[in-house]
Enzyme design. Structure first.
Site, PDB file in Angstrom:
ATOM      1  N   CYS A 225       0.835  -1.211   0.000  1.00 44.56           N
ATOM      2  CA  CYS A 225       0.000   0.000   0.000  1.00 44.56           C
ATOM      3  C   CYS A 225       0.868   1.259   0.000  1.00 44.56           C
ATOM      4  O   CYS A 225       1.822   1.365   0.780  1.00 44.56           O
ATOM      5  CB  CYS A 225      -0.914  -0.001   1.215  1.00 44.56           C
ATOM      6  SG  CYS A 225      -1.916   1.497   1.383  1.00 44.56           S
ATOM      7  N   CYS A 283       6.815 -11.498 -15.588  1.00 44.40           N
ATOM      8  CA  CYS A 283       7.748 -12.018 -16.589  1.00 44.40           C
ATOM      9  C   CYS A 283       7.937 -11.089 -17.778  1.00 44.40           C
ATOM     10  O   CYS A 283       9.033 -11.009 -18.331  1.00 44.40           O
ATOM     11  CB  CYS A 283       7.320 -13.402 -17.044  1.00 44.40           C
ATOM     12  SG  CYS A 283       5.655 -13.491 -17.747  1.00 44.40           S
ATOM     13  N   HIS A 310       4.133 -16.711 -21.547  1.00 41.21           N
ATOM     14  CA  HIS A 310       5.395 -16.439 -20.864  1.00 41.21           C
ATOM     15  C   HIS A 310       6.328 -15.792 -21.880  1.00 41.21           C
ATOM     16  O   HIS A 310       6.071 -15.850 -23.086  1.00 41.21           O
ATOM     17  CB  HIS A 310       6.011 -17.734 -20.311  1.00 41.21           C
ATOM     18  CG  HIS A 310       7.194 -17.515 -19.421  1.00 41.21           C
ATOM     19  ND1 HIS A 310       7.194 -16.589 -18.399  1.00 41.21           N
ATOM     20  CD2 HIS A 310       8.434 -18.094 -19.396  1.00 41.21           C
ATOM     21  CE1 HIS A 310       8.368 -16.614 -17.779  1.00 41.21           C
ATOM     22  NE2 HIS A 310       9.130 -17.519 -18.376  1.00 41.21           N
ATOM     23  N   ASP A 327      16.275 -17.461 -18.683  1.00 38.39           N
ATOM     24  CA  ASP A 327      15.051 -16.993 -18.028  1.00 38.39           C
ATOM     25  C   ASP A 327      15.440 -16.181 -16.800  1.00 38.39           C
ATOM     26  O   ASP A 327      15.833 -16.746 -15.772  1.00 38.39           O
ATOM     27  CB  ASP A 327      14.163 -18.171 -17.615  1.00 38.39           C
ATOM     28  CG  ASP A 327      12.768 -17.718 -17.217  1.00 38.39           C
ATOM     29  OD1 ASP A 327      12.663 -16.700 -16.505  1.00 38.39           O
ATOM     30  OD2 ASP A 327      11.789 -18.357 -17.632  1.00 38.39           O
TER      31      ASP A 327
END
Length: 639
Positions: A225, A283, A310, A327
């Site tokens: 927040c 991603c 992805h 990755d």
């Protein structure tokens, strides 16, 4: 910026960033949505749109700017996550502005009579063909147009990585000197071990990948927040501001605080320069920013678009003369079967794009080509091959002859690689980034899935494997079995080193057990499935059908625990059970057995603390490079 100006800008994006076919189909449905509301302002059914609606899926989601039009109209994501809704009391003027803007653009297109005649003729021909094949062809042509549009969108995207000032900004935040020192140490170590396949640039890539994952970028499920710093939950999407759109954030998530109810905005930026500042995302953001960092350090890099939701990066290794899968979300390099074998993804298409070329690289990421082909239904294979190669040749045609020759040679090598189907002989992990619930919903947890995650997960084993004495073992009156977690194999020393590949192949039963490989720490072990509170695994020796009985055993079962995790062992021979301590089994311990014919050895795992409790009880932990070590070893003597 006024509402009218915002409408004009997003309509302009829809026109200019999409093929005409995509624009026509998207504008058609948007105008219908708008007219339904404007003509029936008090009718609730027109103010709710199902995201799974085929028209939305096929005409809007694949068109750049189409969903943004809906958000500017005033639609918001419903709490169920499956619908867009127009809250009551919203002004209808934005809807009217979007509709009128689209109608104006359609009028401009109609000035091209030839285009109109061709399109009308095509529509008439298709409408006259009422056969199934005709309808299928029509759908296929539309699908191929959408496919082509996504390819062009990706090719435009990668040009952002080539901006010299953006690359310079990236170099200023990358600790290049320390990464080079780390790479040099790794290179020297590899040379000392006789590994001559890699050079310092390969190790620099690994260092960059590790720094990006653990130091630079941050994964976001929900943002804290802005007011109190408390936990938030996803609350749908909100319209993007002009500043959001400037940096490519056409989608902005709303994260509502669970305590003070303050709304924290999460723009999903696609501009890599902006991501150097925000340093967070999922991603898409990770791949955009990491690919930029690779280009900033002079690596040849490609952005890989996966049609099963992805994205990642490929980097060309000059020493190994091949493209390496990278990755950044997982800190994994050169493990192309990660998604199919580790995450359990049902791959369809993976297209790699760079400033110089484009390639269908799906085959690099699958060991199941025949199965994969059955899922590739969005376009015809000859069409895709021709389209990809045509674009590839056009891309390289402007390059110097020497560079063209180099890329032709690479292409031949890469196509040869694709023909050779990979052997799936690795135990790759499920996805590690993102919340457990998010990964479970996507089906990307892999073999370390929580209980009940999927019907084909390894949460329970029905093999009921029995170690029964062979003729040789009956003669020697010895059954000797050992297991290497690093090699993931059992070796049956008493039968001439017979091997069983796979931890699950030698067990009688198990519940919530998986094999975990820590690629960063290079350690492997058996652990509880993620999210489970307890687990058991049992090995069974069965002498029935012979004249032999149990006599003695020597047993080693190394384990590791963390926090308040607990591993306990139970050895039952007939009706008698022994409960050795974990410490006593770190090396061989000797036990007298009841003279029966059934022996069961069981390990129980429980305890641990926090979200990683499942990982706090580990069996047979060892270095992934320790292929000769056997932390689990049983010798059963018979009489």
């Amino acid at each position: 910026m006024s509402t009218m100006e915002s409408s004009n800008e997003i309509v302009s994006t829809l026109v200019n960033e999409n093929p005409k076919e995509n624009f026509l189909s998207a504008s058609d449905i948007l105008i219908k949505f708008a007219n339904n509301i404007l003509n029936n302002p008090n009718e609730p059914k027109y103010k709710k749109i199902r995201i799974g609606n085929p028209a939305v899926q096929n005409k809007l989601l694949n068109s750049v700017g189409a969903m943004e039009c809906l958000f500017l109209m005033g639609f918001e994501e419903a709490e169920d996550g499956e619908h867009l809704v127009l809250p009551s009391g919203k002004s209808l003027q934005p809807i009217r502005d979007i509709r009128d803007g689209l109608l104006q653009e359609l009028a401009k297109l109609q000035t091209s009579q030839q285009h109109g005649q061709i399109q009308q003729g095509g529509r008439q021909a298709l409408s006259q063909n009422s056969s199934f094949e005709g309808q299928r062809l029509s759908q296929l042509l539309a699908s191929e147009m959408q496919f082509s549009g996504r390819i062009r969108e990706g090719m435009k995207r990668v040009l952002q990585y080539e901006n010299p000032s953006t690359q310079e900004k990236a170099r200023l935040v990358i600790p290049l000197e320390s990464l080079q020192q780390e790479a040099e140490k790794s290179f020297q170590s590899a040379q000392a071990n006789g590994d001559l396949k890699q050079d310092t640039r390969d190790f620099l890539l690994l260092a960059l990948l590790k720094w990006f994952k653990f130091t630079f970028f941050k994964w976001v499920d929900t943002l804290p927040c802005n007011k109190c710093g408390g936990a938030t939950q996803h609350n749908g999407n909100v319209p993007p501001s002009s500043e959001d759109l400037r940096w490519g954030a056409s989608r902005v998530e709303s994260h509502i605080c669970r305590v003070c109810q303050v709304d924290t905005r999460f723009p999903r930026y696609t501009n890599p320069e902006k991501l150097l500042d925000t340093r967070k995302g999922r991603c898409g953001e990770w791949a955009d920013c990491f690919t930029l960092c690779c280009r900033a350090l002079g690596f040849e890099a490609r952005y890989v678009m996966d049609w099963t939701d992805h994205v990642w990066t490929e980097v060309y290794s000059s020493s190994q003369l091949r493209w390496l899968h990278c990755d950044p979300c997982e800190n994994i390099c050169d493990k192309p079967l990660l998604y199919e074998s580790g995450w359990g993804k049902k791959l369809t298409y993976a297209i790699a794009v760079s400033k110089d070329e484009i390639q269908d690289v799906t085959w690099r990421y699958s060991a199941k080509h025949d199965e994969l082909l059955t899922r590739r239904t969005l376009c015809r294979e000859p069409w895709l091959r021709q389209t990809i190669h045509s674009i590839w040749k056009k891309q390289i045609s402007t390059l110097p002859q020497e560079r063209q020759k180099e890329l032709w040679t690479r292409l031949l090598c890469e196509l040869t690689e694709f023909i050779c189907i990979k052997v799936d002989d690795e135990n790759l992990p499920g996805r590690s980034t993102g919340s457990l619930a998010w990964r479970q919903a996507r089906g990307e947890l892999g073999i370390c899935a929580p209980i009940g995650a999927s019907p084909d997960s390894n949460n329970s084993n029905q093999n009921g494997f029995l170690f029964k004495p062979s003729a040789r073992e009956q003669q020697s009156k010895l059954i000797h079995v050992r297991y290497s977690c690093a090699a993931d194999k059992y070796q049956r020393k008493s039968t001439g080193d017979e091997e069983l590949l796979g931890w699950e192949k030698g067990i009688f039963e198990q519940n919530s057990i998986c094999r975990k490989e820590e690629l960063d720490w290079k350690m492997v072990y058996l652990a509880r499935s993620e999210g489970s509170t307890s687990a058991e695994i049992t090995w069974k020796f069965d002498l029935t059908g012979t004249d032999l009985k149990l006599s003695k055993m020597e047993f080693k079962a190394q384990s590791s625990v963390f926090e308040n995790g607990k591993v306990s062992w139970r050895i039952c021979a007939g009706d008698s059970c022994l409960f050795p301590t974990v410490a006593s089994l770190q090396d061989f311990a000797k036990f007298d057995l009841d003279a029966s014919q059934i022996l069961m050895v069981t390990a129980s795992l429980k305890g641990g603390s926090g979200d990683q409790a499942w990982q706090h009880t580990q069996l047979f932990r060892q270095s992934s490079g320790d292929k000769d070590g056997y932390p689990f070893d049983i010798k059963v003597m018979l009489i």
